[in-house]
Design a protein around this motif. Structure first.
Motif, PDB file in Angstrom:
ATOM      1  N   PRO A  99     109.712  16.000  30.276  1.00 52.50           N
ATOM      2  CA  PRO A  99     108.836  17.017  30.845  1.00 52.50           C
ATOM      3  C   PRO A  99     108.552  18.157  29.876  1.00 52.50           C
ATOM      4  CG  PRO A  99     111.070  17.275  31.680  1.00 52.50           C
ATOM      5  CD  PRO A  99     111.057  16.009  30.886  1.00 52.50           C
ATOM      6  N   THR A 100     107.294  18.546  29.796  1.00 50.00           N
ATOM      7  CA  THR A 100     106.911  19.713  29.008  1.00 50.00           C
ATOM      8  C   THR A 100     106.169  20.730  29.855  1.00 50.00           C
ATOM      9  OG1 THR A 100     104.844  18.632  28.341  1.00 50.00           O
ATOM     10  CG2 THR A 100     106.754  18.350  26.894  1.00 50.00           C
ATOM     11  N   ASP A 135     104.716  17.382  34.580  1.00 51.64           N
ATOM     12  CA  ASP A 135     104.996  16.267  33.687  1.00 51.64           C
ATOM     13  C   ASP A 135     106.087  15.388  34.298  1.00 51.64           C
ATOM     14  OD1 ASP A 135     103.126  17.068  31.931  1.00 51.64           O
ATOM     15  OD2 ASP A 135     104.499  17.620  30.324  1.00 51.64           O
ATOM     16  N   TYR A 194     108.801  14.155  39.004  1.00 52.44           N
ATOM     17  CA  TYR A 194     108.202  15.233  38.213  1.00 52.44           C
ATOM     18  C   TYR A 194     109.119  16.448  38.164  1.00 52.44           C
ATOM     19  CZ  TYR A 194     104.100  12.315  38.801  1.00 52.44           C
ATOM     20  OH  TYR A 194     103.242  11.256  38.787  1.00 52.44           O
TER      21      TYR A 194
END
Length: 439
Positions: free
Chosen positions: A9-10, A14, A55
């Protein structure tokens, strides 16, 4: 194929990974839906196996969803989420590959399969009895508990060949249900319920719909029943190793166009609801054996064990030693109407067809015939060399194998409505994983 390393995740939405969930959808059997109307009004449930992306923010959801429909013998999670690895330790699961690509997947066990309601299939007396003798009237039967007829793909005499020791103890039993278990209308109802549920859970207006093997006719029937609303509900169609109008015959391939509706002859062709399958090896290829590395080591054993774990009653059946069952997979008998040229010509959404060149269960000719019948502009047919009926789990010696080609093709189709950058055409993926355009 997406890997775990590609989904770090960024940002808030994400992807962080995937999650597996199993749940039940309850319903009441409508009157005159099932061939045996004694089940009308009975409570039933469908088990749904969901594999979807997760997510960084729990409020985020996938932008695409797919409902995957299994074939004639085992349920959804066994057909699409096999818990086994390639020799290179990559996951074989199709649902896992799709989920890592951001597609939320829903694979039900249709009525009569897996952990969904089985009704008459729970009773070993509903397995097949011996067939009628060859008297001219075709009705003579010397067996005091009855004889059976079959449309061919469902073996006769399984009370004797499969159940004699466990659980019947040497006796034959009279059926409590004397017709085939289901037709495509039964399973179309199931599929529409799962589609509605998937839309509700994802908040999406449309889902992609995939039919594997004899799940293909069931998907085709859903399109037909939805009519003018089909394009508003289904975004893409994928036919994987599916039947259309070609079956293997003793002397080659025979084309067999199905009826749009169940005929009177079909209604009486099979007189028992339960058919049984034993554990077997990996499916064999038709026409060639020169495909090293195709069967992932241990995959056949893993496939059966995963299937029998979802069939606790069948697990107590079979074998020749009393009280030492070997396990049998229970499945329903059915008629296969509602999927033919008339219905295929009405399809209006992008359609992807995938088939193994060596499929010994349903000929690869089905892929060509279906492609040629479709009138929708966005249509692609892909034939994969050294791939069989279970090609979503096939590997290879010189490349990752058909299982990766299947996943990659579906992901590109759902994401971009293209295969190999093209929106239409026929292609072959050769035994080394090289894609070639067919004339």
């Amino acid at each position: 194929m997406a890997s775990k390393a590609q989904v770090e995740p960024t940002a808030r939405c994400d992807q962080t990974g995937i999650k597996r969930t199993d749940y039940l959808l309850e319903f009441e059997v409508p009157n005159n839906l099932m061939p045996d109307n004694q089940f009308a009004g009975k409570k039933a449930h469908l088990r749904v196996h969901r594999v979807g992306p997760t997510y960084a923010d729990g409020d985020c959801k996938a932008s695409k969803a797919m409902v995957l429909i299994h074939g004639r013998t085992v349920g959804g999670s066994v057909s699409f989420d096999l818990q086994h690895q390639t020799p290179g330790f990559a996951a074989l699961s199709l649902q896992e590959a799709l989920a890592y690509a951001g597609i939320d997947t829903f694979a039900p066990d249709l009525l009569g399969y897996g952990l969904s309601t089985r009704f008459s299939l729970d009773d070993p007396a509903n397995a097949s009895l011996p067939g009628f003798t060859s008297e001219p009237d075709g009705l003579t039967c010397s067996n005091p508990v009855g004889c059976d007829r079959t449309r061919g793909i469902f073996p006769l005499g399984q009370q004797t060949t499969q159940l004699a020791t466990n659980p019947l103890g040497g006796s034959l039993k009279k059926h409590t249900s004397s017709t085939h278990f289901a037709n495509t209308n039964v399973w179309a109802r199931d599929i529409k319920q799962v589609i509605d549920d998937a839309k509700a859970k994802t908040g999406l207006n449309k889902v992609a719909l995939l039919g594997y093997s004899f799940g293909g006719p069931r998907v085709g029937r859903v399109w037909h029943e939805l009519g003018n609303d089909a394009s508003a509900v289904i975004s893409h169609l994928i036919f994987l190793s599916t039947g259309f109008n070609a079956l293997w015959a003793a002397n080659g391939v025979v084309e067999n166009e199905a009826n749009t509706e169940e005929s009177e002859a079909e209604k009486t062709a099979t007189t028992f609801p339960l058919t049984l399958a034993q554990r077997s090896g990996w499916d064999k290829l038709k026409g060639t054996t020169d495909c090293p590395g195709r069967e992932p080591p241990g995959a056949a054993k893993a496939f059966f064990e995963q299937a029998i774990a979802l069939d606790p009653i069948g697990a107590k059946w079979g074998g020749t030693v009393s009280n030492e069952p070997t396990g049998l997979l229970r499945a329903p008998t059915f008629t296969n109407t509602g999927w033919n040229s008339e219905i295929a010509k009405a399809i209006k959404v992008p359609t992807l067809i995938l088939h193994g060149q060596g499929d010994a269960t349903l000929p690869a000719l089905n892929a060509k015939n279906l492609y040629d019948t479709l009138t929708v502009q966005r249509k692609v047919a892909v034939t994969i060399e050294c791939a069989g009926h279970l090609m979503q789990y096939d590997t290879a010696a010189t490349w990752e194998g058909p299982h990766q080609a299947v996943a990659d093709a579906i992901i590109e189709w759902v994401d971009k409505k293209r295969f190999n950058g093209q929106s239409a055409g026929r292609f072959t993926i050769d035994r080394n994983g090289v894609t070639k355009t067919e004339p």
